[in-house]
Motif scaffolding. Structure first.
Motif, PDB file in Angstrom:
ATOM      1  N   THR A   3     -26.190   0.541  -1.268  1.00  0.00           N
ATOM      2  CA  THR A   3     -26.006   0.990   0.111  1.00  0.00           C
ATOM      3  C   THR A   3     -25.271  -0.052   0.949  1.00  0.00           C
ATOM      4  O   THR A   3     -24.696   0.283   1.973  1.00  0.00           O
ATOM      5  N   LYS A   4     -25.273  -1.306   0.515  1.00  0.00           N
ATOM      6  CA  LYS A   4     -24.603  -2.371   1.270  1.00  0.00           C
ATOM      7  C   LYS A   4     -23.084  -2.234   1.118  1.00  0.00           C
ATOM      8  O   LYS A   4     -22.567  -2.179   0.005  1.00  0.00           O
ATOM      9  N   THR A   5     -22.380  -2.169   2.242  1.00  0.00           N
ATOM     10  CA  THR A   5     -20.921  -2.102   2.176  1.00  0.00           C
ATOM     11  C   THR A   5     -20.329  -3.438   2.598  1.00  0.00           C
ATOM     12  O   THR A   5     -20.878  -4.133   3.456  1.00  0.00           O
ATOM     13  N   VAL A   6     -19.222  -3.782   1.959  1.00  0.00           N
ATOM     14  CA  VAL A   6     -18.484  -4.987   2.322  1.00  0.00           C
ATOM     15  C   VAL A   6     -17.065  -4.579   2.683  1.00  0.00           C
ATOM     16  O   VAL A   6     -16.549  -3.579   2.191  1.00  0.00           O
ATOM     17  N   ASP A   7     -16.456  -5.350   3.567  1.00  0.00           N
ATOM     18  CA  ASP A   7     -15.063  -5.137   3.940  1.00  0.00           C
ATOM     19  C   ASP A   7     -14.210  -6.052   3.075  1.00  0.00           C
ATOM     20  O   ASP A   7     -14.479  -7.254   2.986  1.00  0.00           O
ATOM     21  N   ILE A   8     -13.189  -5.493   2.450  1.00  0.00           N
ATOM     22  CA  ILE A   8     -12.310  -6.258   1.573  1.00  0.00           C
ATOM     23  C   ILE A   8     -10.961  -6.408   2.267  1.00  0.00           C
ATOM     24  O   ILE A   8     -10.393  -5.426   2.749  1.00  0.00           O
ATOM     25  N   PHE A   9     -10.477  -7.651   2.325  1.00  0.00           N
ATOM     26  CA  PHE A   9      -9.235  -7.973   3.024  1.00  0.00           C
ATOM     27  C   PHE A   9      -8.251  -8.653   2.082  1.00  0.00           C
ATOM     28  O   PHE A   9      -8.655  -9.311   1.124  1.00  0.00           O
ATOM     29  N   CYS A  10      -6.972  -8.540   2.405  1.00  0.00           N
ATOM     30  CA  CYS A  10      -5.932  -9.295   1.712  1.00  0.00           C
ATOM     31  C   CYS A  10      -6.092 -10.764   2.105  1.00  0.00           C
ATOM     32  O   CYS A  10      -6.258 -11.072   3.286  1.00  0.00           O
TER      33      CYS A  10
ATOM     34  N   LEU B 153      -8.334  -3.717   3.354  1.00  0.00           N
ATOM     35  CA  LEU B 153      -7.944  -2.930   2.185  1.00  0.00           C
ATOM     36  C   LEU B 153      -8.951  -1.824   1.893  1.00  0.00           C
ATOM     37  O   LEU B 153      -8.563  -0.673   1.717  1.00  0.00           O
ATOM     38  N   PHE B 154     -10.235  -2.186   1.812  1.00  0.00           N
ATOM     39  CA  PHE B 154     -11.282  -1.225   1.464  1.00  0.00           C
ATOM     40  C   PHE B 154     -12.541  -1.501   2.255  1.00  0.00           C
ATOM     41  O   PHE B 154     -12.770  -2.615   2.717  1.00  0.00           O
ATOM     42  N   LYS B 155     -13.379  -0.472   2.323  1.00  0.00           N
ATOM     43  CA  LYS B 155     -14.810  -0.635   2.568  1.00  0.00           C
ATOM     44  C   LYS B 155     -15.443  -0.219   1.247  1.00  0.00           C
ATOM     45  O   LYS B 155     -15.199   0.882   0.763  1.00  0.00           O
TER      46      LYS B 155
ATOM     47  N   ASP C 251     -10.619   3.745   2.198  1.00  0.00           N
ATOM     48  CA  ASP C 251      -9.453   3.118   1.576  1.00  0.00           C
ATOM     49  C   ASP C 251      -8.331   3.039   2.603  1.00  0.00           C
ATOM     50  O   ASP C 251      -7.897   4.057   3.131  1.00  0.00           O
ATOM     51  N   PHE C 252      -7.868   1.823   2.891  1.00  0.00           N
ATOM     52  CA  PHE C 252      -6.799   1.630   3.876  1.00  0.00           C
ATOM     53  C   PHE C 252      -5.432   1.458   3.220  1.00  0.00           C
ATOM     54  O   PHE C 252      -4.440   1.291   3.918  1.00  0.00           O
ATOM     55  N   THR C 253      -5.365   1.485   1.894  1.00  0.00           N
ATOM     56  CA  THR C 253      -4.093   1.282   1.204  1.00  0.00           C
ATOM     57  C   THR C 253      -3.343   2.602   1.068  1.00  0.00           C
ATOM     58  O   THR C 253      -3.950   3.666   0.979  1.00  0.00           O
ATOM     59  N   THR C 254      -2.019   2.513   1.048  1.00  0.00           N
ATOM     60  CA  THR C 254      -1.201   3.706   0.830  1.00  0.00           C
ATOM     61  C   THR C 254      -0.797   3.807  -0.637  1.00  0.00           C
ATOM     62  O   THR C 254      -0.830   4.875  -1.216  1.00  0.00           O
ATOM     63  N   ILE C 255      -0.438   2.680  -1.231  1.00  0.00           N
ATOM     64  CA  ILE C 255      -0.133   2.600  -2.660  1.00  0.00           C
ATOM     65  C   ILE C 255      -1.315   1.897  -3.321  1.00  0.00           C
ATOM     66  O   ILE C 255      -1.740   0.844  -2.841  1.00  0.00           O
ATOM     67  N   PRO C 256      -1.873   2.459  -4.382  1.00  0.00           N
ATOM     68  CA  PRO C 256      -3.029   1.809  -5.016  1.00  0.00           C
ATOM     69  C   PRO C 256      -2.716   0.382  -5.468  1.00  0.00           C
ATOM     70  O   PRO C 256      -1.645   0.116  -6.014  1.00  0.00           O
TER      71      PRO C 256
ATOM     72  N   VAL D  80      -1.915  -2.262  -3.870  1.00  0.00           N
ATOM     73  CA  VAL D  80      -0.876  -3.010  -3.152  1.00  0.00           C
ATOM     74  C   VAL D  80      -1.272  -3.081  -1.681  1.00  0.00           C
ATOM     75  O   VAL D  80      -1.628  -2.067  -1.076  1.00  0.00           O
ATOM     76  N   CYS D  81      -1.187  -4.276  -1.115  1.00  0.00           N
ATOM     77  CA  CYS D  81      -1.526  -4.463   0.299  1.00  0.00           C
ATOM     78  C   CYS D  81      -0.549  -3.674   1.173  1.00  0.00           C
ATOM     79  O   CYS D  81       0.665  -3.775   0.977  1.00  0.00           O
ATOM     80  N   PRO D  82      -1.051  -2.894   2.131  1.00  0.00           N
ATOM     81  CA  PRO D  82      -0.151  -2.097   2.974  1.00  0.00           C
ATOM     82  C   PRO D  82       0.652  -2.935   3.963  1.00  0.00           C
ATOM     83  O   PRO D  82       1.692  -2.501   4.439  1.00  0.00           O
ATOM     84  N   ASN D  83       0.195  -4.147   4.245  1.00  0.00           N
ATOM     85  CA  ASN D  83       0.860  -4.986   5.242  1.00  0.00           C
ATOM     86  C   ASN D  83       1.921  -5.893   4.619  1.00  0.00           C
ATOM     87  O   ASN D  83       3.071  -5.892   5.048  1.00  0.00           O
TER      88      ASN D  83
END
Length: 83
Positions: free
Chosen positions: A10-17, A24-26, A46-51, A53-56
């Motif tokens: 149940t614990k979510t983490v935020d994943i960043f570049c 990138l993800f929750k 999911d914040f990515t557009t291409i799997p 690969v960082c969108p920024n």
């Protein structure tokens, strides 16, 4: 080999570049160790557009893989951070 638990933790983490700090993800992560892999079924947002690969900054941060019979992303060391 057993598949990972569908419901998952149940614990979510935020994943960043790690380079540009773009989100990138929750991800519903289990345990308190390093982030080595992300099972796709446990990604809640999911914040990515291409799997993988960082969108920024367009830098690849993971590779697609099948782990224990489930699709997952294997993280490349040092490319992502999480909180």
């Amino acid at each position: 080999m057993a598949k990972p638990n569908k419901k998952g933790p149940t614990k979510t983490v935020d994943i960043f570049c790690s380079q540009c700090k773009a989100p990138l993800f929750k991800y519903r992560k289990g345990g308190k160790g390093a982030l080595l892999k992300c099972f796709i079924e446990r990604i809640s947002q999911d914040f990515t557009t291409i799997p993988c690969v960082c969108p920024n900054c367009s830098r690849p941060f993971a590779r697609e893989a099948i782990i224990r019979g489930a699709p997952a992303y294997k993280m490349i060391g040092g490319k992502v951070t999480f909180k």
